[in-house]
Design a protein around this motif. Structure first.
Motif, PDB file in Angstrom:
ATOM      1  N   ASP A 123       0.830  -1.214   0.000  1.00 15.43           N
ATOM      2  CA  ASP A 123       0.000   0.000   0.000  1.00 15.43           C
ATOM      3  C   ASP A 123       0.861   1.260   0.000  1.00 15.43           C
ATOM      4  O   ASP A 123       0.647   2.200   0.771  1.00 15.43           O
ATOM      5  N   ILE A 124       1.851   1.288  -0.868  1.00 12.54           N
ATOM      6  CA  ILE A 124       2.777   2.412  -0.986  1.00 12.54           C
ATOM      7  C   ILE A 124       2.381   3.261  -2.191  1.00 12.54           C
ATOM      8  O   ILE A 124       2.250   2.741  -3.305  1.00 12.54           O
ATOM      9  N   PRO A 125       2.183   4.570  -2.013  1.00  8.41           N
ATOM     10  CA  PRO A 125       1.805   5.420  -3.146  1.00  8.41           C
ATOM     11  C   PRO A 125       2.922   5.516  -4.184  1.00  8.41           C
ATOM     12  O   PRO A 125       4.115   5.463  -3.843  1.00  8.41           O
ATOM     13  N   ILE A 126       2.508   5.684  -5.410  1.00  6.90           N
ATOM     14  CA  ILE A 126       3.450   5.902  -6.508  1.00  6.90           C
ATOM     15  C   ILE A 126       3.237   7.313  -7.039  1.00  6.90           C
ATOM     16  O   ILE A 126       2.120   7.697  -7.366  1.00  6.90           O
ATOM     17  N   ARG A 127       4.313   8.088  -7.072  1.00  2.74           N
ATOM     18  CA  ARG A 127       4.235   9.393  -7.717  1.00  2.74           C
ATOM     19  C   ARG A 127       4.691   9.225  -9.157  1.00  2.74           C
ATOM     20  O   ARG A 127       5.830   8.826  -9.423  1.00  2.74           O
ATOM     21  N   LEU A 165      -3.313  -1.576 -14.373  1.00  4.14           N
ATOM     22  CA  LEU A 165      -2.712  -2.682 -13.629  1.00  4.14           C
ATOM     23  C   LEU A 165      -3.395  -2.857 -12.273  1.00  4.14           C
ATOM     24  O   LEU A 165      -2.948  -3.647 -11.437  1.00  4.14           O
ATOM     25  N   GLY A 166      -4.478  -2.104 -12.061  1.00  2.00           N
ATOM     26  CA  GLY A 166      -5.289  -2.289 -10.867  1.00  2.00           C
ATOM     27  C   GLY A 166      -4.840  -1.500  -9.653  1.00  2.00           C
ATOM     28  O   GLY A 166      -5.139  -1.884  -8.515  1.00  2.00           O
ATOM     29  N   TYR A 167      -4.149  -0.370  -9.888  1.00  2.00           N
ATOM     30  CA  TYR A 167      -3.663   0.412  -8.745  1.00  2.00           C
ATOM     31  C   TYR A 167      -3.935   1.888  -8.982  1.00  2.00           C
ATOM     32  O   TYR A 167      -3.644   2.419 -10.060  1.00  2.00           O
ATOM     33  N   ASP A 168      -4.510   2.549  -7.982  1.00  2.00           N
ATOM     34  CA  ASP A 168      -4.795   3.976  -8.164  1.00  2.00           C
ATOM     35  C   ASP A 168      -4.322   4.821  -6.979  1.00  2.00           C
ATOM     36  O   ASP A 168      -4.766   5.954  -6.798  1.00  2.00           O
ATOM     37  N   ASN A 169      -3.418   4.261  -6.182  1.00  2.00           N
ATOM     38  CA  ASN A 169      -2.835   5.016  -5.066  1.00  2.00           C
ATOM     39  C   ASN A 169      -1.697   5.862  -5.630  1.00  2.00           C
ATOM     40  O   ASN A 169      -0.512   5.555  -5.470  1.00  2.00           O
ATOM     41  N   LEU A 170      -2.085   6.952  -6.292  1.00  2.00           N
ATOM     42  CA  LEU A 170      -1.137   7.701  -7.119  1.00  2.00           C
ATOM     43  C   LEU A 170      -1.103   9.186  -6.772  1.00  2.00           C
ATOM     44  O   LEU A 170      -2.095   9.760  -6.323  1.00  2.00           O
ATOM     45  N   VAL A 171       0.058   9.765  -7.018  1.00  2.00           N
ATOM     46  CA  VAL A 171       0.262  11.214  -6.995  1.00  2.00           C
ATOM     47  C   VAL A 171       0.865  11.573  -8.341  1.00  2.00           C
ATOM     48  O   VAL A 171       1.706  10.827  -8.864  1.00  2.00           O
ATOM     49  N   VAL A 172       0.459  12.676  -8.921  1.00  2.00           N
ATOM     50  CA  VAL A 172       0.936  13.055 -10.254  1.00  2.00           C
ATOM     51  C   VAL A 172       1.786  14.310 -10.170  1.00  2.00           C
ATOM     52  O   VAL A 172       1.467  15.256  -9.442  1.00  2.00           O
ATOM     53  N   SER A 173       2.878  14.303 -10.932  1.00  2.00           N
ATOM     54  CA  SER A 173       3.765  15.470 -10.983  1.00  2.00           C
ATOM     55  C   SER A 173       4.120  15.764 -12.426  1.00  2.00           C
ATOM     56  O   SER A 173       4.600  14.887 -13.152  1.00  2.00           O
ATOM     57  N   ILE A 174       3.847  16.993 -12.858  1.00  2.00           N
ATOM     58  CA  ILE A 174       4.237  17.423 -14.200  1.00  2.00           C
ATOM     59  C   ILE A 174       5.044  18.700 -14.044  1.00  2.00           C
ATOM     60  O   ILE A 174       4.591  19.660 -13.427  1.00  2.00           O
ATOM     61  N   LYS A 175       6.239  18.710 -14.595  1.00  2.00           N
ATOM     62  CA  LYS A 175       7.111  19.853 -14.363  1.00  2.00           C
ATOM     63  C   LYS A 175       7.767  20.337 -15.652  1.00  2.00           C
ATOM     64  O   LYS A 175       8.016  19.568 -16.574  1.00  2.00           O
ATOM     65  N   SER A 176       8.027  21.638 -15.647  1.00  2.00           N
ATOM     66  CA  SER A 176       8.749  22.265 -16.751  1.00  2.00           C
ATOM     67  C   SER A 176       9.505  23.453 -16.194  1.00  2.00           C
ATOM     68  O   SER A 176       9.101  24.049 -15.190  1.00  2.00           O
ATOM     69  N   SER A 177      10.621  23.796 -16.820  1.00  2.00           N
ATOM     70  CA  SER A 177      11.352  24.996 -16.406  1.00  2.00           C
ATOM     71  C   SER A 177      10.738  26.243 -17.044  1.00  2.00           C
ATOM     72  O   SER A 177      11.092  27.362 -16.670  1.00  2.00           O
ATOM     73  N   ASP A 178       9.813  26.044 -17.987  1.00  2.00           N
ATOM     74  CA  ASP A 178       9.076  27.154 -18.597  1.00  2.00           C
ATOM     75  C   ASP A 178       7.875  27.455 -17.697  1.00  2.00           C
ATOM     76  O   ASP A 178       6.925  26.674 -17.622  1.00  2.00           O
ATOM     77  N   VAL A 179       7.919  28.572 -16.999  1.00  2.00           N
ATOM     78  CA  VAL A 179       6.931  28.876 -15.964  1.00  2.00           C
ATOM     79  C   VAL A 179       5.501  28.899 -16.508  1.00  2.00           C
ATOM     80  O   VAL A 179       4.599  28.273 -15.952  1.00  2.00           O
ATOM     81  N   LEU A 180       5.271  29.625 -17.578  1.00  2.00           N
ATOM     82  CA  LEU A 180       3.907  29.759 -18.094  1.00  2.00           C
ATOM     83  C   LEU A 180       3.398  28.451 -18.689  1.00  2.00           C
ATOM     84  O   LEU A 180       2.221  28.122 -18.570  1.00  2.00           O
ATOM     85  N   MET A 181       4.301  27.690 -19.325  1.00  2.00           N
ATOM     86  CA  MET A 181       3.902  26.379 -19.847  1.00  2.00           C
ATOM     87  C   MET A 181       3.531  25.452 -18.690  1.00  2.00           C
ATOM     88  O   MET A 181       2.540  24.710 -18.760  1.00  2.00           O
ATOM     89  N   CYS A 182       4.301  25.510 -17.633  1.00  2.00           N
ATOM     90  CA  CYS A 182       4.041  24.671 -16.466  1.00  2.00           C
ATOM     91  C   CYS A 182       2.690  25.025 -15.842  1.00  2.00           C
ATOM     92  O   CYS A 182       1.900  24.144 -15.484  1.00  2.00           O
ATOM     93  N   ALA A 183       2.420  26.312 -15.729  1.00  2.00           N
ATOM     94  CA  ALA A 183       1.148  26.755 -15.161  1.00  2.00           C
ATOM     95  C   ALA A 183      -0.027  26.285 -16.020  1.00  2.00           C
ATOM     96  O   ALA A 183      -1.041  25.791 -15.501  1.00  2.00           O
ATOM     97  N   LYS A 184       0.118  26.433 -17.326  1.00  2.00           N
ATOM     98  CA  LYS A 184      -0.951  26.006 -18.234  1.00  2.00           C
ATOM     99  C   LYS A 184      -1.184  24.504 -18.136  1.00  2.00           C
ATOM    100  O   LYS A 184      -2.333  24.036 -18.116  1.00  2.00           O
ATOM    101  N   ALA A 185      -0.102  23.742 -18.050  1.00  2.00           N
ATOM    102  CA  ALA A 185      -0.224  22.284 -17.968  1.00  2.00           C
ATOM    103  C   ALA A 185      -0.985  21.876 -16.704  1.00  2.00           C
ATOM    104  O   ALA A 185      -1.808  20.955 -16.731  1.00  2.00           O
ATOM    105  N   HIS A 186      -0.722  22.569 -15.607  1.00  2.00           N
ATOM    106  CA  HIS A 186      -1.428  22.241 -14.366  1.00  2.00           C
ATOM    107  C   HIS A 186      -2.914  22.566 -14.461  1.00  2.00           C
ATOM    108  O   HIS A 186      -3.758  21.829 -13.928  1.00  2.00           O
ATOM    109  N   GLU A 187      -3.247  23.646 -15.117  1.00  2.00           N
ATOM    110  CA  GLU A 187      -4.659  23.973 -15.303  1.00  2.00           C
ATOM    111  C   GLU A 187      -5.354  22.898 -16.142  1.00  2.00           C
ATOM    112  O   GLU A 187      -6.490  22.503 -15.847  1.00  2.00           O
TER     113      GLU A 187
END
Length: 351
Positions: A123-127, A165-187
């Protein structure tokens, strides 16, 4: 808001998502195999206010070290995995509270399944982490280069693989060094998933440029109600990341507590080393569990008025120092005694 509707995920003894408070994360820059150095750095990070810490696990020795490190720290530990699925399994077997992987560079479906099965058993989360620099060739071709849409599609594809694969204990991370692109991706991704989101501007840079880029990027994202954990990525001592993250959250009204220091920008009237004094005050107050505002002013003429909105303040110049409460001078003293006088007031604060 988005964060109120994300799933709650337990990481060690902490819970993120589901409207829980946004937690501050950092990453060690020691060799994980060096247990003593890594524990010492994690303890410094914890004292500064870090609530989740990540360590890289590139070797079997590092994976074994996770078990020893865990015995000596008090915050959840995340194992950062690149390429070798065996390190992910070994880290979990040695007590990692969460693992961070990009299924795209783990290898075959059998290897991904082996990692997911181990996480499921414990029961360990996967990021699931995707950076703009790791986008697949087909997505680069589809979107004509690196785009927010491509980052989101890549991340959701990796999430889907693990969910199938039957697992949803998840955390999602999306990153970019482009600030505005990163903000848009999160939205974009906040509308497409209810998994908790770890937010940060990757490769932000040095203490100066990294703080500015992170403050702007995290400010945009967090102000929209997006994000369940954050990291300010800086090239430097990771303790600085914690100090910056706490201030960003407090500035946005997302966290209370801690002493806020305000200071004037100096001018031709200033006859004191205000820059040095303000830095000394900022360092000193970090250890006080108070929710107050402290003003540091460089002019005994305008200082009291400028410090009116602060709970307490000091002003100095030409050998004279003032101790101020809510804009009213309560004590005049030699300039050299200002810092000690302020410390005494904070130690005996009862308002």
């Amino acid at each position: 808001m988005y964060r109120d509707h994300t799933k709650a995920v337990r990481i060690g003894d902490r819970v993120i998502g589901g409207g829980n408070p946004i937690l501050i994360q950092s990453m060690t820059n020691t060799r994980t195999e060096d247990v003593t150095a890594t524990v010492e750095q994690i303890r410094r990070l914890t004292e500064a206010g870090c609530e989740i810490v990540r360590c890289t696990v590139p070797t079997e020795e590092a994976a074994r070290a996770i078990g020893e490190i865990k015995k000596q720290i008090t915050i959840p530990l995340v194992a950062d995995i690149h390429f070798d699925y065996r390190m992910a399994i070994a880290a979990m077997e040695n007590g990692a509270d969460k693992i961070r992987i990009n299924p795209g560079n783990i290898g075959s479906m059998e290897r991904i399944r082996a990692v997911v099965d181990t996480a499921k058993e414990r029961d360990i989360p996967i990021r699931v982490g995707v950076n703009s620099g790791s986008l697949e060739k087909e997505l680069l071709e589809k979107y004509g280069g690196v785009t927010a849409e491509g980052i989101v599609e890549s991340a959701l594809d990796k999430v889907r693989i693990i969910e199938e694969l039957g697992y949803d204990n998840l955390v999602v991370s999306i990153k970019s060094s482009d600030v505005l692109m990163c903000a848009k991706a999160h939205e974009l991704i906040a509308d497409k998933t209810d998994h908790p989101l770890h937010v940060g501007i990757t490769e932000a840079g040095t203490l100066f440029s990294g703080n500015i880029k992170s403050a702007v990027g995290l400010g945009i994202i967090l102000s929209k109600g997006i994000g369940d954990t954050i990291r300010v990525s800086l090239t430097g001592d990771p303790v600085e990341e914690i100090k910056s993250a706490k201030l960003i959250l407090r500035t946005l009204g997302l966290r209370k507590g801690g002493v806020e220091v305000v200071s004037c920008p100096t001018c031709g009237r200033t006859k004191i080393d205000l820059i040095g004094l303000a830095n000394q005050v900022e360092t000193m107050v970090s250890g006080f569990p108070l929710d107050i505002k402290v003003a540091v002013m460089g002019c005994v003429v305008n200082g009291p008025g400028e410090a009116r909105e602060a709970d307490i303040g000091i002003a100095g110049g030409d050998g004279i120092g003032l101790l101020i409460r809510h804009g009213e001078v309560v004590k005049k003293l030699p300039e050299g005694e200002l810092l000690d006088a302020l410390r005494y007031e904070l130690e005996n604060w009862n308002e």
